[in-house]
Design an enzyme around this catalytic site. Structure first.
Site, PDB file in Angstrom:
ATOM      1  N   HIS A 159       0.848  -1.201   0.000  1.00 39.00           N
ATOM      2  CA  HIS A 159       0.000   0.000   0.000  1.00 39.00           C
ATOM      3  C   HIS A 159       0.881   1.249   0.000  1.00 39.00           C
ATOM      4  O   HIS A 159       2.108   1.165  -0.030  1.00 39.00           O
ATOM      5  CB  HIS A 159      -1.011  -0.037   1.140  1.00 39.00           C
ATOM      6  CG  HIS A 159      -0.415  -0.118   2.513  1.00 39.00           C
ATOM      7  ND1 HIS A 159       0.417   0.852   3.025  1.00 39.00           N
ATOM      8  CD2 HIS A 159      -0.519  -1.072   3.478  1.00 39.00           C
ATOM      9  CE1 HIS A 159       0.776   0.521   4.246  1.00 39.00           C
ATOM     10  NE2 HIS A 159       0.242  -0.652   4.545  1.00 39.00           N
ATOM     11  N   HIS A 210       3.882   1.556   2.452  1.00 42.82           N
ATOM     12  CA  HIS A 210       5.108   0.877   2.026  1.00 42.82           C
ATOM     13  C   HIS A 210       5.771   1.661   0.891  1.00 42.82           C
ATOM     14  O   HIS A 210       6.990   1.796   0.836  1.00 42.82           O
ATOM     15  CB  HIS A 210       4.826  -0.544   1.530  1.00 42.82           C
ATOM     16  CG  HIS A 210       4.002  -1.379   2.468  1.00 42.82           C
ATOM     17  ND1 HIS A 210       2.873  -2.047   2.077  1.00 42.82           N
ATOM     18  CD2 HIS A 210       4.157  -1.651   3.788  1.00 42.82           C
ATOM     19  CE1 HIS A 210       2.364  -2.699   3.102  1.00 42.82           C
ATOM     20  NE2 HIS A 210       3.125  -2.470   4.155  1.00 42.82           N
ATOM     21  N   CYS A 231       1.151  -8.752  20.725  1.00 45.32           N
ATOM     22  CA  CYS A 231       0.298  -8.284  19.624  1.00 45.32           C
ATOM     23  C   CYS A 231       0.801  -8.954  18.351  1.00 45.32           C
ATOM     24  O   CYS A 231       1.943  -8.731  17.936  1.00 45.32           O
ATOM     25  CB  CYS A 231       0.359  -6.768  19.484  1.00 45.32           C
ATOM     26  SG  CYS A 231      -0.438  -6.202  17.958  1.00 45.32           S
ATOM     27  N   CYS A 277       1.807  -6.516  15.480  1.00 52.32           N
ATOM     28  CA  CYS A 277       3.160  -5.946  15.612  1.00 52.32           C
ATOM     29  C   CYS A 277       4.211  -7.040  15.646  1.00 52.32           C
ATOM     30  O   CYS A 277       5.388  -6.756  15.506  1.00 52.32           O
ATOM     31  CB  CYS A 277       3.315  -5.164  16.912  1.00 52.32           C
ATOM     32  SG  CYS A 277       2.332  -3.684  17.051  1.00 52.32           S
ATOM     33  N   CYS A 317      -3.681  -2.281  21.348  1.00 59.65           N
ATOM     34  CA  CYS A 317      -2.461  -1.893  20.648  1.00 59.65           C
ATOM     35  C   CYS A 317      -2.787  -0.631  19.842  1.00 59.65           C
ATOM     36  O   CYS A 317      -3.753  -0.616  19.079  1.00 59.65           O
ATOM     37  CB  CYS A 317      -2.004  -3.005  19.700  1.00 59.65           C
ATOM     38  SG  CYS A 317      -0.899  -2.402  18.406  1.00 59.65           S
ATOM     39  N   HIS A 353      -2.725  -1.472  15.937  1.00 64.08           N
ATOM     40  CA  HIS A 353      -3.658  -2.441  15.361  1.00 64.08           C
ATOM     41  C   HIS A 353      -5.038  -2.429  15.999  1.00 64.08           C
ATOM     42  O   HIS A 353      -5.921  -3.152  15.561  1.00 64.08           O
ATOM     43  CB  HIS A 353      -3.032  -3.847  15.380  1.00 64.08           C
ATOM     44  CG  HIS A 353      -1.780  -3.908  14.568  1.00 64.08           C
ATOM     45  ND1 HIS A 353      -0.519  -3.694  15.105  1.00 64.08           N
ATOM     46  CD2 HIS A 353      -1.600  -4.071  13.237  1.00 64.08           C
ATOM     47  CE1 HIS A 353       0.384  -3.759  14.142  1.00 64.08           C
ATOM     48  NE2 HIS A 353      -0.239  -3.982  13.007  1.00 64.08           N
ATOM     49  N   LYS A 364      -6.477   6.524  10.329  1.00 63.61           N
ATOM     50  CA  LYS A 364      -5.462   5.504  10.116  1.00 63.61           C
ATOM     51  C   LYS A 364      -5.919   4.663   8.916  1.00 63.61           C
ATOM     52  O   LYS A 364      -7.091   4.368   8.769  1.00 63.61           O
ATOM     53  CB  LYS A 364      -5.382   4.629  11.370  1.00 63.61           C
ATOM     54  CG  LYS A 364      -4.371   3.518  11.285  1.00 63.61           C
ATOM     55  CD  LYS A 364      -4.477   2.655  12.529  1.00 63.61           C
ATOM     56  CE  LYS A 364      -4.055   1.231  12.377  1.00 63.61           C
ATOM     57  NZ  LYS A 364      -3.137   0.729  11.461  1.00 63.61           N
ATOM     58  N   LYS A 408      -8.136  -1.679   6.329  1.00 62.15           N
ATOM     59  CA  LYS A 408      -9.043  -2.393   5.429  1.00 62.15           C
ATOM     60  C   LYS A 408     -10.484  -2.223   5.904  1.00 62.15           C
ATOM     61  O   LYS A 408     -11.405  -2.125   5.102  1.00 62.15           O
ATOM     62  CB  LYS A 408      -8.679  -3.883   5.402  1.00 62.15           C
ATOM     63  CG  LYS A 408      -7.485  -4.157   4.514  1.00 62.15           C
ATOM     64  CD  LYS A 408      -7.196  -5.655   4.461  1.00 62.15           C
ATOM     65  CE  LYS A 408      -5.702  -5.881   4.344  1.00 62.15           C
ATOM     66  NZ  LYS A 408      -5.195  -7.088   4.942  1.00 62.15           N
TER      67      LYS A 408
HETATM   68  N1  MSP Z   1       8.225  -6.670   8.558  1.00 62.24           N
HETATM   69  C1  MSP Z   1       8.409  -5.562   9.401  1.00 62.24           C
HETATM   70  C2  MSP Z   1       9.728  -4.865   9.096  1.00 62.24           C
HETATM   71  C3  MSP Z   1      10.946  -5.710   9.249  1.00 62.24           C
HETATM   72  S1  MSP Z   1      12.366  -4.841   8.809  1.00 62.24           S
HETATM   73  C4  MSP Z   1      13.624  -5.787   9.321  1.00 62.24           C
HETATM   74  C5  MSP Z   1       7.287  -4.557   9.185  1.00 62.24           C
HETATM   75  N2  MSP Z   1       6.644  -4.626   8.030  1.00 62.24           N
HETATM   76  S2  MSP Z   1       5.424  -3.680   7.598  1.00 62.24           S
HETATM   77  O1  MSP Z   1       4.946  -4.265   6.378  1.00 62.24           O
HETATM   78  O2  MSP Z   1       4.484  -3.536   8.642  1.00 62.24           O
HETATM   79  O3  MSP Z   1       6.051  -2.317   7.234  1.00 62.24           O
HETATM   80  C6  MSP Z   1       6.194  -1.267   8.168  1.00 62.24           C
HETATM   81  C7  MSP Z   1       6.770  -0.082   7.429  1.00 62.24           C
HETATM   82  O4  MSP Z   1       5.901   0.286   6.306  1.00 62.24           O
HETATM   83  C8  MSP Z   1       6.882   1.210   8.216  1.00 62.24           C
HETATM   84  O5  MSP Z   1       8.026   1.267   9.036  1.00 62.24           O
HETATM   85  C9  MSP Z   1       6.958   2.204   7.076  1.00 62.24           C
HETATM   86  O6  MSP Z   1       8.209   2.113   6.460  1.00 62.24           O
HETATM   87  C10 MSP Z   1       5.909   1.684   6.122  1.00 62.24           C
HETATM   88  N3  MSP Z   1       4.574   2.181   6.434  1.00 62.24           N
HETATM   89  C11 MSP Z   1       3.449   1.423   6.574  1.00 62.24           C
HETATM   90  N4  MSP Z   1       2.388   2.248   6.785  1.00 62.24           N
HETATM   91  C12 MSP Z   1       2.776   3.525   6.816  1.00 62.24           C
HETATM   92  C13 MSP Z   1       2.122   4.758   7.038  1.00 62.24           C
HETATM   93  N5  MSP Z   1       0.815   4.850   7.227  1.00 62.24           N
HETATM   94  N6  MSP Z   1       2.884   5.889   7.093  1.00 62.24           N
HETATM   95  C14 MSP Z   1       4.241   5.831   6.908  1.00 62.24           C
HETATM   96  N7  MSP Z   1       4.877   4.680   6.691  1.00 62.24           N
HETATM   97  C15 MSP Z   1       4.187   3.507   6.610  1.00 62.24           C
HETATM   98  O7  MSP Z   1       7.067  -3.732  10.058  1.00 62.24           O
END
Ligand code: MSP
Length: 480
Positions: free
Chosen positions: A18, A21, A126, A129, A143, A146, A294, A297
């Site tokens: 999304h 990412h 959680c 997380c 959390c 989430h 936030k 889905k």
């Molecule tokens: N798998 C772990 C990371 C392991 S790294 C060794 C993880 N994955 S995640 O899919 O949840 O990705 C989290 C990351 O996605 C955040 O740190 C950020 O880089 C990005 N983001 C996800 N949603 C976001 C927002 N709403 N706003 C900004 N960044 C976002 O955690």
């Protein structure tokens, strides 16, 4: 020549890629492209995080074996990055056998060094997380990320002596002369980490008896390695998998603030325990909401990068996301605002300037020498990008765009063409050089557009070119 090894988080495969990412990955891509222009030996890593309870649950819900599920969904991330022109040098998956072996060796090393022991711990876990939360972390018992109640979990696990590293870490982050020195940015986050460290930190559980979808503990295969430990090691394992042992340590780990603690504290401690250097810098950007909420889905407000690319193009999406709010701060996205800025900054701003200038240059029949050599990037632009101030760098470019616009207004080349063709040629020659300069600065942000502008203005004859950013018309604008 200096080395620049940078990483994004590896994203959980249970989610579809999304805009959250995409935000981090685009930012990393801009930095990677910028460092390549500087001539640095650049290596840009991204990938997917595929083990653990959360992924196992998602696979089960689909009636698939975890690995089968991962193989099916991991390509979604590659595909999204392709659409956004992400120029990563390697895409790592934590289910790669190469990675699994390196994780196992890494852990064995820490174990042999005496920093892992067996113990019991009961806490609130959680699954979203994939971590234990404390009462302090909870908001109304839930959390905060989430919005779910964490579950009580406890079992006999292996523990990493994180507590033994607290003083070392405090010294490493606060003393630039410390051999393990690393930076944490932005400064507000550094202060947060430092004060939390000073409060003291307990040891952490690094294995799971109940989770089978993971890498086995090398000396006790009845347990699997905690997914976060497995995931963090990807940054190191990628250097060995790609046979680049000199790549470590990384110059920069980028992520959002949600996972800063893992990167700024747990990971450096694990590295020091394994006899390796911490990364040089860990930088956490903010978290953004969509229309004030936030992204989720359930609410149905998840923005997919594909939808943005369809509307704004890859470069439009890249530009709009990085210019919307400062990189280190929290922000909010609204589709309507993105559309407005697409029309004002891209269709009317950059797009219009390029088309107008090309038309004038063609009309005057100017011929402009191709650039002799690549110009150096302006200091103010470099300073912004070195600080990861994308908005600052873009503002700088857009100031140049409007000053070029003004110059056209003031010199009126369309009148000169009739009155004083010689003068018209000099004026247009100058303007073309200005566009070329602007284009050098655009390149890391808008690789596709920069290639088109380059083609059009490389000289000696100026090409016609297509409209770079067609206006989004009234009917297709998002309603409030
Ligand atoms: N798998 C772990 C990371 C392991 S790294 C060794 C993880 N994955 S995640 O899919 O949840 O990705 C989290 C990351 O996605 C955040 O740190 C950020 O880089 C990005 N983001 C996800 N949603 C976001 C927002 N709403 N706003 C900004 N960044 C976002 O955690």
């Amino acid at each position: 020549m200096s080395k620049f090894y940078l990483t994004t988080p590896i994203y959980y495969v249970n989610d579809i890629p999304h805009v959250g990412h995409a935000y981090t990955t685009i930012a990393a891509d801009v930095l990677a492209r910028y460092h390549r222009i500087l001539g640095d030996q650049t290596f840009f890593l991204t990938g997917t995080d595929e083990h653990g309870a959360k992924v196992a649950e998602a696979a089960k819900a689909r009636g698939l074996e975890p690995k089968e599920f991962c193989d099916e969904v991991a390509p979604n991330f590659r595909e999204t990055w392709r659409k956004l022109n992400i120029s990563h040098d390697y895409f790592i998956r934590t289910t790669d056998p190469g990675h699994e072996k390196i994780v196992s060796d890494f852990l064995l090393k820490i174990y042999e060094n005496g920093d892992i022991y067996k113990g019991t711990y009961e806490g609130l876990y959680c699954v979203g997380c994939e971590k234990f939360l404390t009462e302090v972390d909870l908001v109304d018992g839930l959390c905060p990320y989430h919005k779910k109640k964490p579950v009580k979990q406890g079992e006999e696990n292996y523990f990493f002596r994180l507590s033994q590293y607290v003083q070392k870490l405090i010294k490493a982050i606060s003393d630039p002369k410390d051999p393990n020195h690393y930076q944490i940015g932005p400064e507000s986050r550094y202060n947060e980490v430092l004060s939390k460290l000073k409060l003291g930190v307990g040891d952490i559980s690094i294995s799971r008896a109940e989770v089978t979808w993971g890498i086995p503990i090398p000396w006790d295969p009845t347990q699997t390695i905690y997914v976060w430990v497995d995931a963090l090691i990807n940054y190191y394992s990628a250097t060995l998998i790609t046979q680049r042992p000199n790549l470590w340590p990384a110059e920069l780990h980028l992520m959002a603030k949600d996972i800063l603690w893992f990167h700024a504290v747990i990971w450096p401690a694990m590295l020091i325990a394994a006899g390796l250097k911490p990364p040089k810098e860990v930088f956490a950007h903010g978290f953004f909401t969509v229309e004030g909420e936030k992204m989720s889905k359930t609410i149905g407000n998840v923005i997919l990068p594909e939808a943005l690319v369809d509307k704004f193009g890859a470069d439009g999406t890249r530009y709009l996301l990085l210019s919307e709010f400062p990189f280190g701060s929290d922000g909010d996205l609204s589709l309507k605002r993105l559309e407005e800025r697409y029309n004002s900054d891209l269709a009317n701003g950059l797009g219009n300037l390029v088309q107008r200038l090309a038309a004038l240059a063609q009309k005057a029949g100017v011929s402009v020498e191709p650039p002799a050599e690549k110009p150096l990037l302006d200091l103010s632009y470099r300073t912004s990008l070195d600080k990861k101030d994308f908005q600052g760098a873009l503002n700088y470019i857009w100031k140049k765009i409007s000053s070029t616009d003004k110059k056209i207004e003031n010199t009126k080349p369309w009148e000169l063409i009739k009155r004083d063709p010689q003068k018209a040629e000099t004026v247009l020659d100058n303007l073309v050089r200005q566009i070329r300069e602007i284009n050098e600065l655009l390149l890391p942000f808008m690789p596709e557009t920069a290639a088109k502008i380059h083609e059009q203005f490389k000289g000696p004859r100026i090409g016609r070119g297509e409209a770079l950013f067609p206006r989004i018309n009234q009917e297709s604008l998002t309603n409030e």
